[in-house]
Write an enzyme that holds these catalytic residues in place. Structure first.
Site, PDB file in Angstrom:
ATOM      1  N   ARG A 126      23.950   5.191   7.806  1.00 52.08           N
ATOM      2  CA  ARG A 126      24.262   5.733   6.484  1.00 52.08           C
ATOM      3  C   ARG A 126      25.764   5.956   6.289  1.00 52.08           C
ATOM      4  NH1 ARG A 126      20.686  10.814   5.781  1.00 52.08           N
ATOM      5  NH2 ARG A 126      21.888  10.895   3.867  1.00 52.08           N
ATOM      6  N   CYS A 127      26.534   5.776   7.340  1.00 48.38           N
ATOM      7  CA  CYS A 127      27.976   6.041   7.305  1.00 48.38           C
ATOM      8  C   CYS A 127      28.747   4.733   7.099  1.00 48.38           C
ATOM      9  CB  CYS A 127      28.396   6.699   8.618  1.00 48.38           C
ATOM     10  SG  CYS A 127      30.178   6.876   8.822  1.00 48.38           S
ATOM     11  N   SER A 128      29.583   4.674   6.083  1.00 47.71           N
ATOM     12  CA  SER A 128      30.331   3.453   5.791  1.00 47.71           C
ATOM     13  C   SER A 128      31.313   3.112   6.913  1.00 47.71           C
ATOM     14  CB  SER A 128      31.062   3.561   4.456  1.00 47.71           C
ATOM     15  OG  SER A 128      31.995   4.610   4.484  1.00 47.71           O
TER      16      SER A 128
END
Length: 118
Positions: free
Chosen positions: A13-15
């Protein structure tokens, strides 16, 4: 193929985490992906990882997470062991991505820092 395994401690979920993974893959590296939400690290594993990074425990903590504030983790009297226990109990507190290669370990924010480990 390199004899050394590349590992990324990853949150899909973390870019930044996705970016570091993409940079590795673009260079033909298929890292061992550790989704630390699905496979939480225990306190001993976290302590070893932080030791590899060579940074203070607080440098790998996400201080903007609500749980950080709720637990009062900005209090300087918390010991490193206590902070590590909190990260183990609340994996959201671990900053990411952390990449480990034969050249060392690094928190790859921004993701391009992963290139220094190749």
């Amino acid at each position: 193929m390199s004899p050394t395994t590349t590992t990324i401690y990853h949150n899909a979920r973390c870019s930044n985490s996705r970016g570091a993974l993409a940079l590795l893959q673009e260079r033909g590296i298929t890292p061992q992906v550790v989704d630390y939400f699905q496979q939480p690290l225990d306190a001993q594993q976290l302590a070893q990882l932080i030791a590899q990074l060579g940074v203070p425990v607080r440098d790998v903590m996400r201080s903007k997470e609500a749980i950080y504030q709720e637990l009062g983790l900005d209090d300087p009297t918390w010991s490193d062991a206590q902070l590590i226990d909190h990260i183990a109990a609340h994996p959201i507190l671990l900053n990411r991505p952390i990449v480990v290669t034969g050249k060392g370990a690094r928190l790859c924010r921004p993701p391009e820092l992963v290139l220094e480990l190749l």
